[in-house]
Scaffold this active site. Structure first.
Site, mmCIF file in Angstrom:
data_model
loop_
_atom_site.group_PDB
_atom_site.id
_atom_site.type_symbol
_atom_site.label_atom_id
_atom_site.label_comp_id
_atom_site.label_asym_id
_atom_site.label_seq_id
_atom_site.Cartn_x
_atom_site.Cartn_y
_atom_site.Cartn_z
ATOM 1 N N GLY A 207 41.590 -0.070 7.194
ATOM 2 C CA GLY A 207 41.042 0.221 7.907
ATOM 3 C C GLY A 207 40.008 0.478 7.549
ATOM 4 O O GLY A 207 39.238 -0.411 6.702
ATOM 5 N N THR A 209 36.188 0.864 5.462
ATOM 6 C CA THR A 209 35.970 0.548 3.544
ATOM 7 C C THR A 209 36.188 1.778 2.484
ATOM 8 O O THR A 209 36.170 2.116 1.470
ATOM 9 C CB THR A 209 34.495 -0.102 2.906
ATOM 10 O OG1 THR A 209 34.350 -1.247 4.683
ATOM 11 C CG2 THR A 209 34.159 -0.372 1.449
ATOM 12 N N ALA A 210 35.095 2.870 2.952
ATOM 13 C CA ALA A 210 34.957 4.399 2.727
ATOM 14 C C ALA A 210 36.872 4.924 1.663
ATOM 15 O O ALA A 210 37.003 4.816 0.395
ATOM 16 C CB ALA A 210 34.732 4.928 3.261
ATOM 17 N N THR A 211 38.117 4.739 2.576
ATOM 18 C CA THR A 211 39.089 4.541 2.863
ATOM 19 C C THR A 211 39.783 3.907 2.081
ATOM 20 O O THR A 211 40.504 4.630 0.606
ATOM 21 C CB THR A 211 39.323 5.215 4.179
ATOM 22 O OG1 THR A 211 39.329 5.809 5.049
ATOM 23 C CG2 THR A 211 41.236 5.375 3.752
ATOM 24 N N GLY A 212 39.164 2.812 1.875
ATOM 25 C CA GLY A 212 40.055 1.997 0.986
ATOM 26 C C GLY A 212 39.742 1.989 -0.373
ATOM 27 O O GLY A 212 40.583 1.836 -1.896
ATOM 28 N N GLU A 229 42.476 -4.443 3.666
ATOM 29 C CA GLU A 229 41.565 -5.628 4.547
ATOM 30 C C GLU A 229 40.892 -4.080 4.958
ATOM 31 O O GLU A 229 41.441 -3.046 6.264
ATOM 32 C CB GLU A 229 42.774 -5.404 5.890
ATOM 33 C CG GLU A 229 42.308 -7.018 6.752
ATOM 34 C CD GLU A 229 41.487 -6.326 7.745
ATOM 35 O OE1 GLU A 229 40.096 -6.340 7.529
ATOM 36 O OE2 GLU A 229 42.367 -6.242 8.496
ATOM 37 N N CYS A 263 38.144 -5.394 14.038
ATOM 38 C CA CYS A 263 37.539 -5.429 12.465
ATOM 39 C C CYS A 263 36.589 -6.748 12.457
ATOM 40 O O CYS A 263 36.164 -6.919 12.064
ATOM 41 C CB CYS A 263 38.754 -5.819 11.513
ATOM 42 S SG CYS A 263 40.227 -6.392 11.071
HETATM 43 P P1 NDP Z 1 40.012 5.800 8.485
HETATM 44 O O1 NDP Z 1 39.939 4.263 7.339
HETATM 45 O O2 NDP Z 1 39.747 7.040 7.422
HETATM 46 O O3 NDP Z 1 42.044 5.417 8.711
HETATM 47 C C1 NDP Z 1 42.289 4.474 8.689
HETATM 48 C C2 NDP Z 1 43.533 5.443 8.335
HETATM 49 O O4 NDP Z 1 43.813 5.656 6.432
HETATM 50 C C3 NDP Z 1 44.185 6.077 8.898
HETATM 51 O O5 NDP Z 1 46.021 6.542 9.258
HETATM 52 C C4 NDP Z 1 44.200 7.767 8.288
HETATM 53 O O6 NDP Z 1 45.168 8.368 8.309
HETATM 54 C C5 NDP Z 1 43.945 7.271 6.705
HETATM 55 N N1 NDP Z 1 43.513 7.928 5.281
HETATM 56 C C6 NDP Z 1 42.826 8.870 6.058
HETATM 57 N N2 NDP Z 1 41.602 8.796 4.922
HETATM 58 C C7 NDP Z 1 42.442 8.215 3.771
HETATM 59 C C8 NDP Z 1 42.652 8.508 2.318
HETATM 60 N N3 NDP Z 1 41.879 9.582 1.709
HETATM 61 N N4 NDP Z 1 43.367 7.873 1.397
HETATM 62 C C9 NDP Z 1 44.439 7.576 2.562
HETATM 63 N N5 NDP Z 1 44.880 6.924 3.937
HETATM 64 C C10 NDP Z 1 43.521 7.942 4.326
HETATM 65 O O7 NDP Z 1 39.269 5.066 9.533
HETATM 66 P P2 NDP Z 1 38.672 5.843 10.599
HETATM 67 O O8 NDP Z 1 39.276 5.512 11.392
HETATM 68 O O9 NDP Z 1 37.762 6.734 9.555
HETATM 69 O O10 NDP Z 1 37.048 5.064 11.346
HETATM 70 C C11 NDP Z 1 36.296 4.968 10.597
HETATM 71 C C12 NDP Z 1 35.741 3.019 10.194
HETATM 72 O O11 NDP Z 1 36.618 2.922 9.941
HETATM 73 C C13 NDP Z 1 34.929 2.571 11.513
HETATM 74 O O12 NDP Z 1 34.136 3.439 12.393
HETATM 75 C C14 NDP Z 1 35.786 1.085 11.483
HETATM 76 O O13 NDP Z 1 34.209 0.198 11.068
HETATM 77 C C15 NDP Z 1 36.508 1.762 10.464
HETATM 78 N N6 NDP Z 1 38.085 0.908 10.496
HETATM 79 C C16 NDP Z 1 38.315 -0.244 10.344
HETATM 80 C C17 NDP Z 1 39.787 -0.753 10.539
HETATM 81 C C18 NDP Z 1 40.159 -2.575 10.672
HETATM 82 O O14 NDP Z 1 40.928 -2.461 11.197
HETATM 83 N N7 NDP Z 1 39.021 -2.794 9.736
HETATM 84 C C19 NDP Z 1 39.951 -0.091 11.633
HETATM 85 C C20 NDP Z 1 39.943 1.190 12.000
HETATM 86 C C21 NDP Z 1 38.695 1.935 11.241
HETATM 87 P P3 NDP Z 1 44.431 9.681 9.153
HETATM 88 O O15 NDP Z 1 44.212 9.216 10.976
HETATM 89 O O16 NDP Z 1 45.437 11.086 9.247
HETATM 90 O O17 NDP Z 1 42.934 9.963 8.207
#
Ligand code: NDP
Length: 456
Positions: A207, A209-212, A229, A263
């Protein structure tokens, strides 16, 4: 199970089309406990038998592939007969390829003094947190190596696309022992609670980078293993000798596949000034001819953005490029209809400071950037905090391979981009992630090393 639920939106209409059971933090506790209880027996199950379970899961998915593709298309937005069916086919292929892997036992020394062996052991309970762009395939990328390695799993799909993952887990659980694979869906704090949970030994996350970063911080007190990733802002560099008519179709596919929500899609295209205009026009023609529409219409080649937040971001990036004098050769403004539709967009005459270049767009908008000298192009490509993938396009494979190795990224392609193999490691450098997935390299991330030293 409590009775709460949350809505799932159809991105082609912007309207809710289903409700998904909402897990509570208390249910996370009981689910992790179930996974812990199932772990010793699963870890002690011989790997050949665990592999047979993976093959049986693949067979079970195969019988459900059409209904799974329909659900995936509906909640994610991707075209049913091409992208959604293709994602299920890739998930099957990956499951079967993963089942063939066997972690080695390394023999480091065997002499009169000692024998030293290095073994690989499962970690325990793995938490998988997945995004909304490839909900079935990325779940498979996390679940299958974790299970093969002898771990049990708790998966939490994105709250934007929970249904196809829950269905995948339901299908897999027809063949797995109870407690080995568990799924929970929920909004907001559930993922954060998983990264902190003391009963979880590892988090694998795909997902943003901020959530990572947030997961890493949450996992710190209990020192969990992590595979992250994260986002990419991949550059492709097209050299002056690249045959435009040959490379254009592939570059187009690798930038706009899944409507750019990949990604490792091409997100910045650096093109030598000698062929820039020709390639730009070729890509723009393809973009103008592309059929953007709902995933269930047979003529659709590209679906909508998956969610409103992503749609809004893409609109903002286009607007920013426009105010900076960007020239739109195709697309540029959202389609005038319900749902999150943005046309395939080619923009030129922006510089590297524009948001559409600096930020990961994760949508169908591709900036073309002119360059004069390849060293300058490499420096601009590498001037990013991300480092997921990159590529060089040229008729001269030897020169292109040399230049590809200078890209600061986890995977460097020549005359290709974003093509992954179940045997080759895939992961990011810099802020695109930690660790790799796939093959023996990825399998190793679900295991700890144990050195066994036998004195003689
Ligand atoms: P997020 O990183 O927010 O979400 C991905 C997953 O993480 C979801 O299951 C989400 O759950 C979960 N999550 C959210 N916040 C937390 C947290 N604090 N701790 C643990 N898990 C969490 O992605 P977004 O959907 O907000 O997308 C935003 C950006 O992320 C996109 O613009 C893109 O740049 C990037 N992205 C990259 C991906 C990749 O394949 N590398 C895939 C998707 C997005 P929930 O849905 O319940 O919030």
């Amino acid at each position: 199970m409590n009775a709460a639920s949350f809505g799932v939106i159809d991105p082609a209409t912007g309207a809710e089309f289903a409700r998904c059971p909402l897990a509570t933090i208390a249910e996370l506790g009981s689910t992790v406990a179930a996974a812990r209880e199932a772990w010793p027996h699963w870890a002690a199950t011989p790997i050949d038998e665990r592999a047979r379970h993976l093959e049986a899961i693949a067979a079970a998915i195969e019988t459900e592939k059409d209904s799974l593709a329909r659900l995936l298309s509906r909640e994610q937005g991707k075209p049913l007969h091409t992208a959604a069916a293709g994602e299920i086919a890739a998930a099957l292929m990956w499951t079967r390829a993963t089942a063939t892997l066997r972690p080695p036992v390394d023999l480091l020394q065997d002499d009169a003094t000692a024998r030293i062996e290095v073994h690989r052991k499962p970690l325990g309970v793995v938490a998988s947190i997945t995004p909304w762009n490839y909900p079935v395939l990325i779940a498979v990328w996390h679940i299958m190596p974790a299970l093969l390695a002898g771990n049990t799993v708790v998966i939490k799909p994105s709250s934007y696309t929970p249904l196809s993952t829950l269905r995948l887990v339901e299908i897999a659980n027809r063949v797995l022992p109870r407690g080995v694979l568990n799924a929970l869906a929920g909004e907001g704090g559930l993922g954060q609670a998983m990264s902190r949970h003391p009963g979880i030994d590892k988090v694998v996350f795909t997902g943003s980078t901020a959530t990572g970063r947030s997961i890493m911080a949450g996992a710190a007190p209990t020192l969990k293993h992590l595979t992250l990733e994260l986002g990419g802002n991949d550059a492709a560099i097209v050299l002056e000798d690249a045959p435009v008519e040959k490379v254009a179709a592939k570059i187009f596919a690798k930038a706009f596949g899944n409507s750019g929500q990949t990604c490792a899609a091409i997100k910045r295209l650096y093109v030598h000034e000698r062929i820039h205009d020709q390639l730009a026009e070729d890509l723009a023609r393809r973009a103008r001819e592309a059929r953007v529409g709902p995933g269930d219409e047979a003529a659709t080649q590209f679906g909508p953005l998956q969610n409103r937040a992503q749609f809004t971001l893409v609109c903002e990036l286009a607007e920013d490029a426009r105010t900076r004098g960007g020239r739109f050769l195709a697309g540029g403004r959202p389609l005038d209809r319900a749902g999150y539709f943005f046309p395939l967009t080619i923009v030129t005459d922006v510089n590297d400071d524009a948001r559409v270049v600096k930020e990961e767009q994760f949508g169908p908008i591709l900036p073309l950037l002119r360059y004069h000298d390849v060293d300058e192009a490499l420096a601009r490509a590498n001037a990013s905090e991300n480092g997921l993938g990159g590529s060089i396009w040229s008729a001269n494979l030897e020169r292109a391979s040399r230049l590809a190795k200078r890209l600061e990224c986890g995977t460097a392609w020549v005359n290709d981009h974003a093509t992954l193999s179940p045997l080759a490691p895939f992961g990011g450098v810099k802020q695109s992630g930690i660790g790799v997935e796939f093959g023996l390299y990825g399998l190793g991330e679900y295991m700890s090393l144990q050195t066994v030293r036998i004195a003689r």
